[in-house]
Scaffold this motif. Structure first.
Motif, PDB file in Angstrom:
ATOM      1  N   PRO A  49       0.827  -1.214   0.000  1.00 34.99           N
ATOM      2  CA  PRO A  49       0.000   0.000   0.000  1.00 34.99           C
ATOM      3  C   PRO A  49       0.862   1.265   0.000  1.00 34.99           C
ATOM      4  O   PRO A  49       1.966   1.287   0.537  1.00 34.99           O
ATOM      5  N   HIS A  50       0.312   2.317  -0.614  1.00 31.28           N
ATOM      6  CA  HIS A  50       1.011   3.590  -0.752  1.00 31.28           C
ATOM      7  C   HIS A  50       0.398   4.641   0.162  1.00 31.28           C
ATOM      8  O   HIS A  50      -0.746   4.521   0.596  1.00 31.28           O
ATOM      9  N   GLU A  51       1.153   5.694   0.419  1.00 32.92           N
ATOM     10  CA  GLU A  51       0.693   6.749   1.310  1.00 32.92           C
ATOM     11  C   GLU A  51      -0.178   7.795   0.619  1.00 32.92           C
ATOM     12  O   GLU A  51      -0.809   8.603   1.286  1.00 32.92           O
ATOM     13  N   GLN A  52      -0.176   7.813  -0.721  1.00 34.64           N
ATOM     14  CA  GLN A  52      -0.984   8.766  -1.473  1.00 34.64           C
ATOM     15  C   GLN A  52      -2.073   8.036  -2.253  1.00 34.64           C
ATOM     16  O   GLN A  52      -1.949   6.838  -2.529  1.00 34.64           O
ATOM     17  N   ASP A  53      -3.119   8.779  -2.636  1.00 33.98           N
ATOM     18  CA  ASP A  53      -4.096   8.251  -3.581  1.00 33.98           C
ATOM     19  C   ASP A  53      -3.382   8.021  -4.906  1.00 33.98           C
ATOM     20  O   ASP A  53      -2.396   8.705  -5.224  1.00 33.98           O
ATOM     21  N   GLU A  54      -3.895   7.055  -5.683  1.00 31.75           N
ATOM     22  CA  GLU A  54      -3.277   6.798  -6.983  1.00 31.75           C
ATOM     23  C   GLU A  54      -4.310   6.384  -8.009  1.00 31.75           C
ATOM     24  O   GLU A  54      -5.391   5.890  -7.677  1.00 31.75           O
ATOM     25  N   LEU A  55      -3.944   6.604  -9.253  1.00 27.14           N
ATOM     26  CA  LEU A  55      -4.789   6.259 -10.387  1.00 27.14           C
ATOM     27  C   LEU A  55      -3.933   5.493 -11.386  1.00 27.14           C
ATOM     28  O   LEU A  55      -2.832   5.942 -11.736  1.00 27.14           O
ATOM     29  N   TYR A  56      -4.405   4.332 -11.790  1.00 29.52           N
ATOM     30  CA  TYR A  56      -3.764   3.558 -12.849  1.00 29.52           C
ATOM     31  C   TYR A  56      -4.598   3.719 -14.117  1.00 29.52           C
ATOM     32  O   TYR A  56      -5.829   3.636 -14.057  1.00 29.52           O
ATOM     33  N   ILE A  57      -3.931   3.891 -15.254  1.00 26.93           N
ATOM     34  CA  ILE A  57      -4.587   3.863 -16.555  1.00 26.93           C
ATOM     35  C   ILE A  57      -3.840   2.812 -17.357  1.00 26.93           C
ATOM     36  O   ILE A  57      -2.661   2.984 -17.680  1.00 26.93           O
ATOM     37  N   ILE A  58      -4.522   1.717 -17.625  1.00 20.59           N
ATOM     38  CA  ILE A  58      -3.875   0.569 -18.274  1.00 20.59           C
ATOM     39  C   ILE A  58      -3.508   0.926 -19.705  1.00 20.59           C
ATOM     40  O   ILE A  58      -4.370   1.300 -20.503  1.00 20.59           O
ATOM     41  N   ALA A  59      -2.222   0.799 -20.041  1.00 15.44           N
ATOM     42  CA  ALA A  59      -1.729   1.133 -21.374  1.00 15.44           C
ATOM     43  C   ALA A  59      -1.649  -0.098 -22.275  1.00 15.44           C
ATOM     44  O   ALA A  59      -1.952  -0.018 -23.464  1.00 15.44           O
ATOM     45  N   SER A  60      -1.233  -1.231 -21.709  1.00 16.77           N
ATOM     46  CA  SER A  60      -1.136  -2.457 -22.512  1.00 16.77           C
ATOM     47  C   SER A  60      -1.257  -3.669 -21.598  1.00 16.77           C
ATOM     48  O   SER A  60      -0.963  -3.602 -20.409  1.00 16.77           O
ATOM     49  N   GLY A  61      -1.705  -4.764 -22.180  1.00 22.04           N
ATOM     50  CA  GLY A  61      -1.810  -6.016 -21.447  1.00 22.04           C
ATOM     51  C   GLY A  61      -3.164  -6.215 -20.775  1.00 22.04           C
ATOM     52  O   GLY A  61      -4.014  -5.326 -20.762  1.00 22.04           O
ATOM     53  N   THR A  62      -3.323  -7.404 -20.241  1.00 25.10           N
ATOM     54  CA  THR A  62      -4.553  -7.790 -19.549  1.00 25.10           C
ATOM     55  C   THR A  62      -4.176  -8.546 -18.283  1.00 25.10           C
ATOM     56  O   THR A  62      -3.036  -8.976 -18.120  1.00 25.10           O
ATOM     57  N   GLY A  63      -5.150  -8.719 -17.412  1.00 34.48           N
ATOM     58  CA  GLY A  63      -4.933  -9.469 -16.182  1.00 34.48           C
ATOM     59  C   GLY A  63      -6.034  -9.182 -15.201  1.00 34.48           C
ATOM     60  O   GLY A  63      -7.155  -8.842 -15.598  1.00 34.48           O
ATOM     61  N   PHE A  64      -5.702  -9.290 -13.924  1.00 37.60           N
ATOM     62  CA  PHE A  64      -6.668  -9.034 -12.852  1.00 37.60           C
ATOM     63  C   PHE A  64      -6.070  -8.047 -11.872  1.00 37.60           C
ATOM     64  O   PHE A  64      -4.866  -8.067 -11.611  1.00 37.60           O
ATOM     65  N   PHE A  65      -6.940  -7.214 -11.311  1.00 36.34           N
ATOM     66  CA  PHE A  65      -6.530  -6.263 -10.281  1.00 36.34           C
ATOM     67  C   PHE A  65      -7.269  -6.606  -9.003  1.00 36.34           C
ATOM     68  O   PHE A  65      -8.483  -6.805  -8.998  1.00 36.34           O
ATOM     69  N   VAL A  66      -6.513  -6.696  -7.904  1.00 39.57           N
ATOM     70  CA  VAL A  66      -7.089  -6.996  -6.599  1.00 39.57           C
ATOM     71  C   VAL A  66      -6.955  -5.754  -5.731  1.00 39.57           C
ATOM     72  O   VAL A  66      -5.853  -5.206  -5.583  1.00 39.57           O
ATOM     73  N   LYS A  67      -8.089  -5.313  -5.193  1.00 38.24           N
ATOM     74  CA  LYS A  67      -8.100  -4.187  -4.255  1.00 38.24           C
ATOM     75  C   LYS A  67      -8.880  -4.633  -3.041  1.00 38.24           C
ATOM     76  O   LYS A  67     -10.044  -5.027  -3.153  1.00 38.24           O
ATOM     77  N   ASP A  69     -10.421  -6.980  -0.881  1.00 35.60           N
ATOM     78  CA  ASP A  69     -10.810  -8.376  -1.108  1.00 35.60           C
ATOM     79  C   ASP A  69     -11.556  -8.581  -2.422  1.00 35.60           C
ATOM     80  O   ASP A  69     -12.177  -9.626  -2.622  1.00 35.60           O
ATOM     81  N   GLU A  70     -11.481  -7.608  -3.327  1.00 36.00           N
ATOM     82  CA  GLU A  70     -12.205  -7.709  -4.601  1.00 36.00           C
ATOM     83  C   GLU A  70     -11.215  -7.878  -5.752  1.00 36.00           C
ATOM     84  O   GLU A  70     -10.179  -7.207  -5.801  1.00 36.00           O
ATOM     85  N   ARG A  71     -11.537  -8.773  -6.696  1.00 38.97           N
ATOM     86  CA  ARG A  71     -10.670  -9.069  -7.842  1.00 38.97           C
ATOM     87  C   ARG A  71     -11.461  -8.834  -9.123  1.00 38.97           C
ATOM     88  O   ARG A  71     -12.544  -9.414  -9.299  1.00 38.97           O
ATOM     89  N   ARG A  72     -10.916  -7.993 -10.024  1.00 32.14           N
ATOM     90  CA  ARG A  72     -11.603  -7.673 -11.277  1.00 32.14           C
ATOM     91  C   ARG A  72     -10.627  -7.752 -12.454  1.00 32.14           C
ATOM     92  O   ARG A  72      -9.450  -7.421 -12.302  1.00 32.14           O
ATOM     93  N   PRO A  73     -11.117  -8.125 -13.640  1.00 34.16           N
ATOM     94  CA  PRO A  73     -10.254  -8.136 -14.827  1.00 34.16           C
ATOM     95  C   PRO A  73      -9.970  -6.709 -15.296  1.00 34.16           C
ATOM     96  O   PRO A  73     -10.765  -5.797 -15.060  1.00 34.16           O
ATOM     97  N   PHE A  74      -8.826  -6.524 -15.952  1.00 38.07           N
ATOM     98  CA  PHE A  74      -8.517  -5.231 -16.570  1.00 38.07           C
ATOM     99  C   PHE A  74      -8.007  -5.439 -17.984  1.00 38.07           C
ATOM    100  O   PHE A  74      -7.557  -6.526 -18.346  1.00 38.07           O
ATOM    101  N   LYS A  75      -8.084  -4.357 -18.780  1.00 38.37           N
ATOM    102  CA  LYS A  75      -7.643  -4.353 -20.173  1.00 38.37           C
ATOM    103  C   LYS A  75      -7.178  -2.940 -20.524  1.00 38.37           C
ATOM    104  O   LYS A  75      -7.436  -2.000 -19.756  1.00 38.37           O
ATOM    105  N   PRO A  76      -6.502  -2.753 -21.672  1.00 36.18           N
ATOM    106  CA  PRO A  76      -6.054  -1.416 -22.049  1.00 36.18           C
ATOM    107  C   PRO A  76      -7.218  -0.418 -22.083  1.00 36.18           C
ATOM    108  O   PRO A  76      -8.315  -0.732 -22.537  1.00 36.18           O
ATOM    109  N   GLY A  77      -6.939   0.767 -21.558  1.00 34.57           N
ATOM    110  CA  GLY A  77      -7.932   1.823 -21.505  1.00 34.57           C
ATOM    111  C   GLY A  77      -8.677   1.907 -20.188  1.00 34.57           C
ATOM    112  O   GLY A  77      -9.314   2.920 -19.905  1.00 34.57           O
ATOM    113  N   ASP A  78      -8.606   0.858 -19.358  1.00 29.34           N
ATOM    114  CA  ASP A  78      -9.284   0.885 -18.055  1.00 29.34           C
ATOM    115  C   ASP A  78      -8.561   1.839 -17.107  1.00 29.34           C
ATOM    116  O   ASP A  78      -7.332   1.956 -17.140  1.00 29.34           O
TER     117      ASP A  78
END
Length: 110
Positions: A49-67, A69-78
């Motif tokens: 975990p980080h001390e600041q708020d953060e935003l990810y914008i997926i540029a390439s690739g696919t997978g899952f993001f866990v935050k 206890d929740e797990r969701r798929p991601f793709k470019p543009g998310d």
């Protein structure tokens, strides 16, 4: 690396990533509390975990993001928001995975 310019490309940021480490990241642009960077881990995501708020914008690739206890798929543009101190990680991501990451604000989040 801190760029003196106010604009940079995804390709130039990728080229600046360190090789030979699992957690590959670079922050080509910083201003005050804000950092914009590229994160492209290899194999697994070792972040904590980080001390600041953060935003990810997926540029390439696919997978899952866990935050928490929740797990969701991601793709470019998310876009994915993570509040300060939240447990999170990328899992089962493709070899071409890379994401913009933006940190901002005070420690503890807004």
């Amino acid at each position: 690396m801190i760029m003196t310019d106010w604009m940079f490309s995804f390709e130039s940021a990728l080229a600046a990533l360190p090789e030979g480490t699992e957690a590959r990241f670079t922050y080509p642009l910083r201003h005050g509390s804000m950092r914009i960077g590229i994160y492209a881990p290899h194999g697994h995501d070792p972040q904590a975990p980080h001390e600041q708020d953060e935003l990810y914008i997926i540029a390439s690739g696919t997978g899952f993001f866990v935050k928490k206890d929740e797990r969701r798929p991601f793709k470019p543009g998310d876009a994915i928001f993570v509040e300060a101190h939240a447990r999170h990680r990328f899992e089962d991501f493709s070899d071409d995975f890379a994401t913009w990451v933006i940190f901002w604000g005070p420690k503890g989040g807004e």
